[in-house]
Design a protein around this motif. Structure first.
Motif, PDB file in Angstrom:
ATOM      1  N   GLY A 113       1.861   8.518  42.452  1.00 23.12           N
ATOM      2  CA  GLY A 113       1.444   8.956  41.134  1.00 23.12           C
ATOM      3  C   GLY A 113       2.663   9.100  40.235  1.00 23.12           C
ATOM      4  O   GLY A 113       3.812   9.102  40.696  1.00 23.12           O
ATOM      5  N   GLU A 114       2.428   9.244  38.928  1.00 26.35           N
ATOM      6  CA  GLU A 114       3.549   9.314  37.987  1.00 26.35           C
ATOM      7  C   GLU A 114       4.418  10.548  38.214  1.00 26.35           C
ATOM      8  O   GLU A 114       5.650  10.470  38.150  1.00 26.35           O
ATOM      9  CB  GLU A 114       3.019   9.294  36.549  1.00 26.35           C
ATOM     10  CG  GLU A 114       4.112   9.126  35.517  1.00 26.35           C
ATOM     11  CD  GLU A 114       3.583   8.756  34.138  1.00 26.35           C
ATOM     12  OE1 GLU A 114       4.408   8.568  33.225  1.00 26.35           O
ATOM     13  OE2 GLU A 114       2.345   8.651  33.973  1.00 26.35           O
ATOM     14  N   ASP A 115       3.813  11.691  38.511  1.00 27.22           N
ATOM     15  CA  ASP A 115       4.605  12.900  38.767  1.00 27.22           C
ATOM     16  C   ASP A 115       5.490  12.719  39.993  1.00 27.22           C
ATOM     17  O   ASP A 115       6.661  13.121  39.995  1.00 27.22           O
ATOM     18  CB  ASP A 115       3.684  14.113  38.969  1.00 27.22           C
ATOM     19  CG  ASP A 115       3.000  14.550  37.685  1.00 27.22           C
ATOM     20  OD1 ASP A 115       3.436  14.126  36.599  1.00 27.22           O
ATOM     21  OD2 ASP A 115       2.019  15.318  37.774  1.00 27.22           O
ATOM     22  N   TYR A 117       6.570   9.897  41.189  1.00 27.90           N
ATOM     23  CA  TYR A 117       7.626   8.937  40.814  1.00 27.90           C
ATOM     24  C   TYR A 117       8.800   9.661  40.169  1.00 27.90           C
ATOM     25  O   TYR A 117       9.965   9.455  40.545  1.00 27.90           O
ATOM     26  CB  TYR A 117       7.050   7.889  39.866  1.00 27.90           C
ATOM     27  CG  TYR A 117       8.102   7.114  39.096  1.00 27.90           C
ATOM     28  CD1 TYR A 117       8.737   6.000  39.658  1.00 27.90           C
ATOM     29  CD2 TYR A 117       8.472   7.501  37.811  1.00 27.90           C
ATOM     30  CE1 TYR A 117       9.712   5.302  38.961  1.00 27.90           C
ATOM     31  CE2 TYR A 117       9.450   6.810  37.110  1.00 27.90           C
ATOM     32  CZ  TYR A 117      10.071   5.713  37.679  1.00 27.90           C
ATOM     33  OH  TYR A 117      11.030   5.031  36.988  1.00 27.90           O
ATOM     34  N   HIS A 118       8.515  10.509  39.192  1.00 27.12           N
ATOM     35  CA  HIS A 118       9.601  11.192  38.485  1.00 27.12           C
ATOM     36  C   HIS A 118      10.364  12.141  39.414  1.00 27.12           C
ATOM     37  O   HIS A 118      11.585  12.286  39.293  1.00 27.12           O
ATOM     38  CB  HIS A 118       9.047  11.953  37.285  1.00 27.12           C
ATOM     39  CG  HIS A 118       8.666  11.055  36.146  1.00 27.12           C
ATOM     40  ND1 HIS A 118       9.593  10.293  35.461  1.00 27.12           N
ATOM     41  CD2 HIS A 118       7.460  10.763  35.591  1.00 27.12           C
ATOM     42  CE1 HIS A 118       8.984   9.586  34.514  1.00 27.12           C
ATOM     43  NE2 HIS A 118       7.691   9.846  34.583  1.00 27.12           N
ATOM     44  N   LYS A 135       5.720  -0.516  34.676  1.00 29.69           N
ATOM     45  CA  LYS A 135       5.525   0.280  35.893  1.00 29.69           C
ATOM     46  C   LYS A 135       4.050   0.628  36.025  1.00 29.69           C
ATOM     47  O   LYS A 135       3.396   0.958  35.037  1.00 29.69           O
ATOM     48  CB  LYS A 135       6.345   1.569  35.847  1.00 29.69           C
ATOM     49  CG  LYS A 135       7.853   1.386  35.690  1.00 29.69           C
ATOM     50  CD  LYS A 135       8.554   2.735  35.633  1.00 29.69           C
ATOM     51  CE  LYS A 135      10.058   2.604  35.474  1.00 29.69           C
ATOM     52  NZ  LYS A 135      10.443   2.214  34.100  1.00 29.69           N
ATOM     53  N   THR A 136       3.557   0.567  37.256  1.00 28.51           N
ATOM     54  CA  THR A 136       2.190   0.997  37.548  1.00 28.51           C
ATOM     55  C   THR A 136       2.247   2.071  38.627  1.00 28.51           C
ATOM     56  O   THR A 136       2.879   1.869  39.665  1.00 28.51           O
ATOM     57  CB  THR A 136       1.330  -0.179  38.045  1.00 28.51           C
ATOM     58  OG1 THR A 136       1.316  -1.212  37.055  1.00 28.51           O
ATOM     59  CG2 THR A 136      -0.106   0.271  38.300  1.00 28.51           C
ATOM     60  N   PHE A 137       1.606   3.203  38.356  1.00 28.02           N
ATOM     61  CA  PHE A 137       1.569   4.322  39.300  1.00 28.02           C
ATOM     62  C   PHE A 137       0.147   4.410  39.852  1.00 28.02           C
ATOM     63  O   PHE A 137      -0.744   5.001  39.228  1.00 28.02           O
ATOM     64  CB  PHE A 137       1.980   5.620  38.605  1.00 28.02           C
ATOM     65  CG  PHE A 137       3.284   5.519  37.862  1.00 28.02           C
ATOM     66  CD1 PHE A 137       4.475   5.414  38.547  1.00 28.02           C
ATOM     67  CD2 PHE A 137       3.309   5.487  36.467  1.00 28.02           C
ATOM     68  CE1 PHE A 137       5.686   5.301  37.867  1.00 28.02           C
ATOM     69  CE2 PHE A 137       4.506   5.379  35.776  1.00 28.02           C
ATOM     70  CZ  PHE A 137       5.705   5.283  36.478  1.00 28.02           C
ATOM     71  N   SER A 140      -2.195   7.599  39.926  1.00 30.21           N
ATOM     72  CA  SER A 140      -2.563   8.285  38.679  1.00 30.21           C
ATOM     73  C   SER A 140      -3.031   7.320  37.599  1.00 30.21           C
ATOM     74  O   SER A 140      -3.294   7.743  36.472  1.00 30.21           O
ATOM     75  CB  SER A 140      -1.375   9.111  38.171  1.00 30.21           C
ATOM     76  OG  SER A 140      -0.215   8.320  38.017  1.00 30.21           O
ATOM     77  N   ASP A 141      -3.149   6.036  37.923  1.00 26.73           N
ATOM     78  CA  ASP A 141      -3.581   5.033  36.953  1.00 26.73           C
ATOM     79  C   ASP A 141      -5.061   4.722  37.174  1.00 26.73           C
ATOM     80  O   ASP A 141      -5.433   4.146  38.196  1.00 26.73           O
ATOM     81  CB  ASP A 141      -2.742   3.756  37.107  1.00 26.73           C
ATOM     82  CG  ASP A 141      -2.987   2.747  36.006  1.00 26.73           C
ATOM     83  OD1 ASP A 141      -4.115   2.723  35.456  1.00 26.73           O
ATOM     84  OD2 ASP A 141      -2.070   1.975  35.691  1.00 26.73           O
ATOM     85  N   THR A 157      -0.628  -4.738  37.555  1.00 29.46           N
ATOM     86  CA  THR A 157       0.777  -4.792  37.161  1.00 29.46           C
ATOM     87  C   THR A 157       1.131  -6.142  36.547  1.00 29.46           C
ATOM     88  O   THR A 157       1.804  -6.206  35.506  1.00 29.46           O
ATOM     89  CB  THR A 157       1.685  -4.522  38.375  1.00 29.46           C
ATOM     90  OG1 THR A 157       1.327  -3.264  38.952  1.00 29.46           O
ATOM     91  CG2 THR A 157       3.146  -4.482  37.971  1.00 29.46           C
TER      92      THR A 157
END
Length: 228
Positions: A113-115, A117-118, A135-137, A140-141, A157
């Protein structure tokens, strides 16, 4: 399997670019140990590449844990700080920089998910990951309906590139069996850098199997070679 020229490259992240797979094992084992269970490599194989909710469903079901998948995800979030100091895998930085230098279109296709990833990238790796314009998460996408081994993440993507390349013009770089199946289902070639414990017989659909990204030869796929 015959290698054909490509124009675009899609990268998985966990286990391919970052050494997070061992950290996931540590995180999940810490949780299931409370219930006297073991997070085995065979179980890990089943869920590598899955979205977060799929992973939680598989683990709680397979190990018959006295918790819901949602509760398992909550436990994971409590321990995710260990990902902040993850390391780049051998060859990852040089390959990304090389393709960027030669204007090869690239994208990141991660089931994280994006969180998440960060958490993995921002502290130490934001500069190298900034070289991915798309970027594809997966977790969470909402456009990624199903995780690997389904083709969704790679098709979503690839569609982000303005050129809209045909699947056969896309090369996927992966580390997991489910990732290979996902890429093949998407109609793309795939180079896999697997965990040494994975039976190579499970990777026969891959275009190429490598021991490390350091072994990757871009010119085999019609991409600019590394400078001598």
């Amino acid at each position: 399997m015959g290698i054909k020229p490509v124009t675009h490259v899609l990268f998985d992240m966990d286990g391919l670019l970052l050494n997070t797979e061992d950290l996931y094992t540590e995180l999940f084992q810490n949780i299931v140990s409370k219930y006297g269970k073991n997070y085995t490599f065979d179980l890990k194989m089943k869920l590598m590449g899955s979205q977060a909710h799929e992973t939680a469903e598989i683990i709680t079901s397979e190990l018959d844990l006295p918790m819901t998948p949602e509760e398992f995800q909550q436990e994971c979030q409590k321990g995710e700080s260990l990902f902040a100091n993850c390391k780049l895998m051998p060859g990852a930085k040089s390959l990304i920089e090389h393709l960027h230098k030669h204007n090869v279109p690239m994208a990141l296709a991660t089931s994280s998910g994006e969180d998440s990833y960060h958490l993995k990238v921002d502290k130490n790796h934001s500069e190298i990951f900034s070289l991915f314009p798309y970027k594809t998460f997966g977790s969470s996408d909402p456009t990624v309906k199903q995780g690997k081994p389904h083709p969704d993440i790679f098709l979503v993507t690839a569609a982000k590139f303005p050129e809209r390349p045909a699947p056969e013009k896309c090369l996927v770089l992966e580390d997991a069996v489910n990732g290979v199946k996902s890429a093949v289902a998407a109609g793309m070639q795939v180079v896999v850098v697997p965990d040494t414990r994975i039976d190579k017989a499970l990777l026969t659909e891959a275009t190429q199997i490598l021991n490390s990204l350091e072994e990757f030869k871009p010119e085999l796929f019609g991409l600019p070679p590394f400078d001598d």
